[in-house]
Design a protein around this motif. Structure first.
Motif, PDB file in Angstrom:
ATOM      1  N   ASP A 284       0.987  -1.194   0.214  1.00  0.00           N
ATOM      2  CA  ASP A 284      -0.167  -0.079  -0.067  1.00  0.00           C
ATOM      3  C   ASP A 284       0.892   1.153   0.010  1.00  0.00           C
ATOM      4  O   ASP A 284       2.083   1.080   0.539  1.00  0.00           O
ATOM      5  CB  ASP A 284      -0.809   0.140   1.165  1.00  0.00           C
ATOM      6  CG  ASP A 284      -2.250  -0.696   1.188  1.00  0.00           C
ATOM      7  OD1 ASP A 284      -2.330  -0.968   0.067  1.00  0.00           O
ATOM      8  OD2 ASP A 284      -2.882  -1.048   2.134  1.00  0.00           O
ATOM      9  N   TRP A 285       0.392   2.053  -0.362  1.00  0.00           N
ATOM     10  CA  TRP A 285       1.101   3.544  -0.627  1.00  0.00           C
ATOM     11  C   TRP A 285       0.832   4.549   0.622  1.00  0.00           C
ATOM     12  O   TRP A 285      -0.548   4.972   0.457  1.00  0.00           O
ATOM     13  CB  TRP A 285       1.200   4.115  -2.001  1.00  0.00           C
ATOM     14  CG  TRP A 285       1.849   3.322  -2.957  1.00  0.00           C
ATOM     15  CD1 TRP A 285       1.020   2.310  -3.721  1.00  0.00           C
ATOM     16  CD2 TRP A 285       3.260   3.086  -3.261  1.00  0.00           C
ATOM     17  NE1 TRP A 285       2.066   1.589  -4.539  1.00  0.00           N
ATOM     18  CE2 TRP A 285       3.200   2.188  -4.084  1.00  0.00           C
ATOM     19  CE3 TRP A 285       4.387   3.706  -2.824  1.00  0.00           C
ATOM     20  CZ2 TRP A 285       4.528   1.673  -4.627  1.00  0.00           C
ATOM     21  CZ3 TRP A 285       5.759   3.207  -3.330  1.00  0.00           C
ATOM     22  CH2 TRP A 285       5.758   2.178  -4.485  1.00  0.00           C
ATOM     23  N   LYS A 286       1.710   5.005   1.370  1.00  0.00           N
ATOM     24  CA  LYS A 286       1.192   6.048   2.236  1.00  0.00           C
ATOM     25  C   LYS A 286       1.781   7.238   1.606  1.00  0.00           C
ATOM     26  O   LYS A 286       2.820   7.533   1.209  1.00  0.00           O
ATOM     27  CB  LYS A 286       2.149   5.830   3.429  1.00  0.00           C
ATOM     28  CG  LYS A 286       1.982   4.570   4.047  1.00  0.00           C
ATOM     29  CD  LYS A 286       0.348   4.562   4.830  1.00  0.00           C
ATOM     30  CE  LYS A 286       0.373   3.044   5.413  1.00  0.00           C
ATOM     31  NZ  LYS A 286      -1.114   2.853   5.897  1.00  0.00           N
TER      32      LYS A 286
ATOM     33  N   VAL B 208       2.190  11.582   2.124  1.00  0.00           N
ATOM     34  CA  VAL B 208       2.392  12.565   2.931  1.00  0.00           C
ATOM     35  C   VAL B 208       2.719  13.744   2.403  1.00  0.00           C
ATOM     36  O   VAL B 208       3.580  13.824   1.443  1.00  0.00           O
ATOM     37  CB  VAL B 208       3.509  12.349   3.878  1.00  0.00           C
ATOM     38  CG1 VAL B 208       3.545  13.476   5.056  1.00  0.00           C
ATOM     39  CG2 VAL B 208       3.099  10.741   4.595  1.00  0.00           C
TER      40      VAL B 208
ATOM     41  N   LEU C  59       5.793   9.689  -1.229  1.00  0.00           N
ATOM     42  CA  LEU C  59       5.125   8.292  -1.295  1.00  0.00           C
ATOM     43  C   LEU C  59       6.067   7.464  -0.423  1.00  0.00           C
ATOM     44  O   LEU C  59       7.052   7.187  -1.074  1.00  0.00           O
ATOM     45  CB  LEU C  59       4.889   7.948  -2.642  1.00  0.00           C
ATOM     46  CG  LEU C  59       4.107   8.892  -3.778  1.00  0.00           C
ATOM     47  CD1 LEU C  59       4.152   8.692  -5.054  1.00  0.00           C
ATOM     48  CD2 LEU C  59       2.767   8.690  -3.257  1.00  0.00           C
ATOM     49  N   THR C  60       5.558   6.634   0.296  1.00  0.00           N
ATOM     50  CA  THR C  60       6.376   5.565   1.149  1.00  0.00           C
ATOM     51  C   THR C  60       5.504   4.089   0.789  1.00  0.00           C
ATOM     52  O   THR C  60       4.368   4.379   1.352  1.00  0.00           O
ATOM     53  CB  THR C  60       6.459   5.943   2.516  1.00  0.00           C
ATOM     54  OG1 THR C  60       6.656   7.290   2.456  1.00  0.00           O
ATOM     55  CG2 THR C  60       7.422   4.871   3.291  1.00  0.00           C
TER      56      THR C  60
ATOM     57  N   ALA D  33       4.316   0.545   2.048  1.00  0.00           N
ATOM     58  CA  ALA D  33       4.062   0.254   3.561  1.00  0.00           C
ATOM     59  C   ALA D  33       3.213  -1.475   3.042  1.00  0.00           C
ATOM     60  O   ALA D  33       2.653  -1.598   2.162  1.00  0.00           O
ATOM     61  CB  ALA D  33       2.973   0.811   4.229  1.00  0.00           C
TER      62      ALA D  33
ATOM     63  N   LYS E 245      -2.868  -4.021   4.149  1.00  0.00           N
ATOM     64  CA  LYS E 245      -3.525  -4.667   5.231  1.00  0.00           C
ATOM     65  C   LYS E 245      -4.422  -5.768   4.704  1.00  0.00           C
ATOM     66  O   LYS E 245      -4.953  -5.668   3.660  1.00  0.00           O
ATOM     67  CB  LYS E 245      -4.564  -3.875   5.711  1.00  0.00           C
ATOM     68  CG  LYS E 245      -3.605  -2.647   6.421  1.00  0.00           C
ATOM     69  CD  LYS E 245      -4.424  -2.220   7.598  1.00  0.00           C
ATOM     70  CE  LYS E 245      -3.578  -1.057   8.167  1.00  0.00           C
ATOM     71  NZ  LYS E 245      -3.474  -0.659   9.307  1.00  0.00           N
TER      72      LYS E 245
END
Length: 101
Positions: free
Chosen positions: A81-83, A85, A93-94, A96, A99
């Motif tokens: 998934d992309w976090k 911020v 884009l980080t 992760a 889920k």
């Protein structure tokens, strides 16, 4: 009624009218082409316009995202998934772990 021999299919079915059913309605040839889906070119242009990036920047971003996704799959072995911020004018884009549902 006497059945005649050596009749062709057209002769045997002469005067026969089939009632409209669900199957015959679906299989009927309407002679006009129906466009069910929009062309992928039109969808791609809409997506590019919605992105608000020049095509070169969008291509570079897509390439970088693909490279990071492939590295993530190789190293971590799971979905990503992309976090996202935002800090002022910069966007980060980080990756992760995804889920599980």
């Amino acid at each position: 009624m006497k059945i005649k021999k050596n009749l062709s299919d057209a002769d045997m079915l002469r005067g026969f009218a089939e009632e409209e059913s669900f199957e015959t309605a679906l299989l009927r040839d309407d002679s006009e082409p129906r466009r069910v889906r929009r062309s992928s070119g039109a969808l791609k242009k809409e997506a590019e316009a919605a992105m608000m990036l020049p095509p070169e920047a969008q291509e570079k971003l897509n390439r970088c995202l693909l490279e990071v996704s492939m590295e993530w799959l190789r190293d971590k072995g799971g979905d990503v998934d992309w976090k996202i911020v935002r800090n002022g004018l910069s966007i980060t884009l980080t990756p992760a772990p995804a889920k599980r549902k």
